[in-house]
Write an enzyme that holds these catalytic residues in place. Sequence first.
Site, PDB file in Angstrom:
ATOM      1  N   HIS A 168      -6.157  -7.460  -0.591  1.00 30.03           N
ATOM      2  CA  HIS A 168      -6.316  -6.022  -0.828  1.00 30.03           C
ATOM      3  C   HIS A 168      -5.514  -5.604  -2.071  1.00 30.03           C
ATOM      4  O   HIS A 168      -4.465  -6.169  -2.346  1.00 30.03           O
ATOM      5  CB  HIS A 168      -5.819  -5.228   0.385  1.00 30.03           C
ATOM      6  CG  HIS A 168      -6.515  -5.625   1.651  1.00 30.03           C
ATOM      7  ND1 HIS A 168      -5.945  -6.456   2.584  1.00 30.03           N
ATOM      8  CD2 HIS A 168      -7.754  -5.321   2.093  1.00 30.03           C
ATOM      9  CE1 HIS A 168      -6.808  -6.643   3.583  1.00 30.03           C
ATOM     10  NE2 HIS A 168      -7.908  -5.977   3.310  1.00 30.03           N
ATOM     11  N   ASP A 209      -2.483 -10.866  -2.378  1.00 31.39           N
ATOM     12  CA  ASP A 209      -3.075 -10.321  -1.156  1.00 31.39           C
ATOM     13  C   ASP A 209      -4.525  -9.937  -1.459  1.00 31.39           C
ATOM     14  O   ASP A 209      -4.835  -9.524  -2.580  1.00 31.39           O
ATOM     15  CB  ASP A 209      -2.276  -9.090  -0.711  1.00 31.39           C
ATOM     16  CG  ASP A 209      -2.686  -8.559   0.655  1.00 31.39           C
ATOM     17  OD1 ASP A 209      -1.946  -8.804   1.616  1.00 31.39           O
ATOM     18  OD2 ASP A 209      -3.750  -7.906   0.749  1.00 31.39           O
ATOM     19  N   ASP A 248      -4.333 -13.021   3.261  1.00 36.06           N
ATOM     20  CA  ASP A 248      -5.580 -12.565   3.867  1.00 36.06           C
ATOM     21  C   ASP A 248      -6.809 -12.806   2.990  1.00 36.06           C
ATOM     22  O   ASP A 248      -7.926 -12.438   3.369  1.00 36.06           O
ATOM     23  CB  ASP A 248      -5.485 -11.091   4.289  1.00 36.06           C
ATOM     24  CG  ASP A 248      -4.817 -10.211   3.255  1.00 36.06           C
ATOM     25  OD1 ASP A 248      -4.560 -10.683   2.124  1.00 36.06           O
ATOM     26  OD2 ASP A 248      -4.550  -9.033   3.564  1.00 36.06           O
ATOM     27  N   HIS A 298       0.812  -1.225   0.000  1.00 37.96           N
ATOM     28  CA  HIS A 298       0.000   0.000   0.000  1.00 37.96           C
ATOM     29  C   HIS A 298       0.848   1.280   0.000  1.00 37.96           C
ATOM     30  O   HIS A 298       0.315   2.366  -0.221  1.00 37.96           O
ATOM     31  CB  HIS A 298      -0.930   0.029   1.217  1.00 37.96           C
ATOM     32  CG  HIS A 298      -1.965  -1.055   1.212  1.00 37.96           C
ATOM     33  ND1 HIS A 298      -2.815  -1.264   0.152  1.00 37.96           N
ATOM     34  CD2 HIS A 298      -2.272  -2.013   2.131  1.00 37.96           C
ATOM     35  CE1 HIS A 298      -3.610  -2.302   0.429  1.00 37.96           C
ATOM     36  NE2 HIS A 298      -3.292  -2.772   1.612  1.00 37.96           N
TER      37      HIS A 298
HETATM   38 ZN   LIG Z   1      -4.051  -7.372   2.658  1.00 37.48          ZN
END
Ligand SMILES: [Zn+2]
Length: 309
Positions: A164, A162, A246, A125
């Site tokens: 996200h 991931d 995740d 991120h």
């Molecule tokens: Zn994540």
Amino acid sequence: MSTALISHAACLAHDTGLGHPECPDRLRAVMQALEGEEFQFLARHDAPRATGEQLLRVHTKGLVDGILDSLPEEGLRYIDSDTVLSPGSGEAALRAAGAVCLAVDLVMTGKAINAFCAVRPPGHHAEADRAMGFCLFNNIAVGAAHARAAHGIERVAIIDFDVHHGNGTQAIFWDEPGVFYASTHEFPCYPGTGREEETGVAGNILNLPMAPYSKADVFRALVSDRLIPALDAFRPELVMISAGFDAHLFDPLATVRLENADFAWVTQQLAAVAERHCKRRLVSSLEGGYDLGALGQCAAIHVRELMLA
Ligand SMILES: [Zn+2]
């Protein structure tokens, strides 16, 4: 030649505060899962610190100095509501990014077939000039830029499974046709980017969003039908993975419902891409994964497949 495992005890000293999901126990769970007898032949390395030169290939001086010069002497300092600096965070972040650079060096010089970086804080991120979403430096982006600058390769593929979207990695390489960034992620979900129509300056970004509660069938179809053909067309000279776990059924931060076997399968698929195009050269780095049991199991499954690759 073998699979390298790169980590550093300093990554445990990044303190995010009581109850924060991105906690030191995550890394303990991963390292504990890699203690079994089957992992005795991993080539274990302590991560070096990333250098200023390595960080500044993808980050602004303002971001790097802003993190390293504003560490609290005690307690915590919040960058945003979920991104935290503690006294040990600078050293942890330098070692996390440095781990990926060492992994690239080992793999590109033939000293390892492939490598897994068991590090935190995660990175995907973090944008050029902004730390966010538990991430300080963008470890995988620092490593990809290092591969291109220090080893003279032109095409690096980063695959991010991931749950996200890796907004930071996407933004850093948006204008770089030599880096192909592909992400499977839950959408809508944090951080809100990763729509299919976000494709980069030259079609070098591939976003494969999955609806909430998607299961293995959706994930495997996207990987088989969209991701693998795109990677084969790109012909990477190095395969890199933002390995977040995740998207697992048990993870508390998202709703996608992958199971352990899906992480073995996707690792096999990506290792096969590396075998077809780049002499098996593959570097993987830990991103998210917040159910400690699932995280340890899936990291071990991932590393097992790298050792078999
Ligand atoms: Zn994540």
